[in-house]
Design an enzyme around this catalytic site. Structure first.
Site, PDB file in Angstrom:
ATOM      1  N   GLU A   1       0.842  -1.201   0.000  1.00 55.17           N
ATOM      2  CA  GLU A   1       0.000   0.000   0.000  1.00 55.17           C
ATOM      3  C   GLU A   1       0.883   1.259   0.000  1.00 55.17           C
ATOM      4  OE1 GLU A   1      -3.476  -0.227  -0.280  1.00 55.17           O
ATOM      5  OE2 GLU A   1      -3.218   1.906  -0.618  1.00 55.17           O
TER       6      GLU A   1
ATOM      7  N   GLU B   1       1.652   6.577  -6.988  1.00 49.25           N
ATOM      8  CA  GLU B   1       0.626   7.597  -7.288  1.00 49.25           C
ATOM      9  C   GLU B   1       1.213   9.005  -7.185  1.00 49.25           C
ATOM     10  OE1 GLU B   1      -3.345   5.221  -5.688  1.00 49.25           O
ATOM     11  OE2 GLU B   1      -2.706   7.034  -4.672  1.00 49.25           O
TER      12      GLU B   1
HETATM   13  N1  LIG Z   1      -2.746  11.512 -15.067  1.00 47.25           N
HETATM   14  C1  LIG Z   1      -3.623  10.551 -15.318  1.00 47.25           C
HETATM   15  N2  LIG Z   1      -3.868  10.140 -16.595  1.00 47.25           N
HETATM   16  C2  LIG Z   1      -4.757   9.157 -16.868  1.00 47.25           C
HETATM   17  N3  LIG Z   1      -5.480   8.494 -15.946  1.00 47.25           N
HETATM   18  C3  LIG Z   1      -5.282   8.836 -14.647  1.00 47.25           C
HETATM   19  C4  LIG Z   1      -4.357   9.862 -14.275  1.00 47.25           C
HETATM   20  N4  LIG Z   1      -4.380   9.978 -12.915  1.00 47.25           N
HETATM   21  C5  LIG Z   1      -5.252   9.075 -12.491  1.00 47.25           C
HETATM   22  N5  LIG Z   1      -5.809   8.375 -13.511  1.00 47.25           N
HETATM   23  C6  LIG Z   1      -6.812   7.301 -13.426  1.00 47.25           C
HETATM   24  O1  LIG Z   1      -7.747   7.616 -12.420  1.00 47.25           O
HETATM   25  C7  LIG Z   1      -7.706   6.633 -11.379  1.00 47.25           C
HETATM   26  C8  LIG Z   1      -7.865   7.325 -10.045  1.00 47.25           C
HETATM   27  O2  LIG Z   1      -6.788   8.222  -9.879  1.00 47.25           O
HETATM   28  P1  LIG Z   1      -6.361   8.794  -8.470  1.00 47.25           P
HETATM   29  O3  LIG Z   1      -5.203   9.709  -8.664  1.00 47.25           O
HETATM   30  O4  LIG Z   1      -7.560   9.323  -7.775  1.00 47.25           O
HETATM   31  O5  LIG Z   1      -5.820   7.488  -7.813  1.00 47.25           O
HETATM   32  P2  LIG Z   1      -6.480   6.524  -6.770  1.00 47.25           P
HETATM   33  O6  LIG Z   1      -6.036   5.157  -7.168  1.00 47.25           O
HETATM   34  O7  LIG Z   1      -7.948   6.754  -6.656  1.00 47.25           O
HETATM   35  O8  LIG Z   1      -5.700   7.028  -5.498  1.00 47.25           O
HETATM   36  P3  LIG Z   1      -6.160   7.415  -4.030  1.00 47.25           P
HETATM   37  O9  LIG Z   1      -5.722   6.239  -3.222  1.00 47.25           O
HETATM   38  O10 LIG Z   1      -5.336   8.646  -3.769  1.00 47.25           O
HETATM   39  O11 LIG Z   1      -7.640   7.664  -4.029  1.00 47.25           O
HETATM   40  C9  LIG Z   1      -6.355   5.923 -11.554  1.00 47.25           C
HETATM   41  O12 LIG Z   1      -6.345   4.623 -11.066  1.00 47.25           O
HETATM   42  C10 LIG Z   1      -6.175   5.978 -13.063  1.00 47.25           C
HETATM   43  O13 LIG Z   1      -6.903   4.922 -13.680  1.00 47.25           O
END
Ligand SMILES: Nc1ncnc2c1ncn2[C@@H]1O[C@H](COP(=O)(O)OP(=O)(O)OP(=O)(O)O)[C@@H](O)[C@H]1O
Length: 119
Positions: free
Chosen positions: A64, A71
Site C-alpha cells: 500500500e 501515485e
Molecule cells: N494523469 C492521469 N492520466 C490518466 N489516468 C489517470 C491519471 N491519474 C489518475 N488516472 C486514473 O484515475 C484513477 C484514479 O486516480 P487517483 O489519482 O484518484 O488514484 P487513486 O487510485 O484513486 O488514489 P487514491 O488512493 O489517492 O484515491 C487511476 O487509477 C487511473 O486509472
C-alpha cells in the site's frame, strides 16, 4: 558506518508511515490488521501460522505504501491525462488487489478450519 545517517533514514521512513496513515486505504488496512491480530490471539495460532499472518500483514501494508509512492510520482510527473500515467497507477493498484485477494484466501485457510473444527 555513519550512525547519524542510519537513524535519520529511520526518521524519514517513519515519516512515510505517518504520511500513509492519513490515507483512507491505509487506515482500512490498519483496521483489518488489528481485527486479524485480535482474531488470531483469540483463535490461538501455531508459530508458523503467526509467521504467515505477520508476513501477510507486513506485505499488505508495504504494498500500500509503494502504491501511494507510485501515485505521488505519477502526479508529480504529469498533471495531464496520459495513458502511461493511467497504466502506472492501475498496475500499482492491481498489485495491491492481487495481494489483498491472496491475504483473504490465506486468512480463510488459517481461521475457518479452526473456528469450525475442520482440521
Ligand atoms: N494523469 C492521469 N492520466 C490518466 N489516468 C489517470 C491519471 N491519474 C489518475 N488516472 C486514473 O484515475 C484513477 C484514479 O486516480 P487517483 O489519482 O484518484 O488514484 P487513486 O487510485 O484513486 O488514489 P487514491 O488512493 O489517492 O484515491 C487511476 O487509477 C487511473 O486509472
Amino acid at each position: 558506518m555513519n550512525v547519524t545517517k542510519f537513524f535519520t533514514s529511520f526518521k524519514y521512513a517513519f515519516a512515510g508511515i505517518v504520511l500513509a496513515s492519513k490515507e483512507q486505504n491505509f487506515r482500512f488496512h490498519l483496521l483489518s490488521m488489528i481485527i486479524v491480530i485480535i482474531a488470531a490471539i483469540f483463535t490461538g495460532l501455531s508459530k508458523i501460522e503467526w509467521i504467515i499472518i505477520v508476513l501477510v500483514i507486513a506485505g499488505m501494508l508495504s504494498l500500500e505504501l509503494i502504491n501511494s509512492a507510485i501515485e505521488n510520482m505519477v502526479d508529480l510527473a504529469t498533471t495531464d491525462i496520459h495513458p502511461l500515467a493511467k497504466a502506472a497507477k492501475d498496475l500499482a493498484a492491481g498489485a495491491v488487489l492481487i495481494f489483498a485477494i491472496a491475504s483473504v484466501i490465506i486468512a480463510v485457510m488459517i481461521f475457518i478450519p479452526k473456528w469450525f473444527n475442520l482440521s
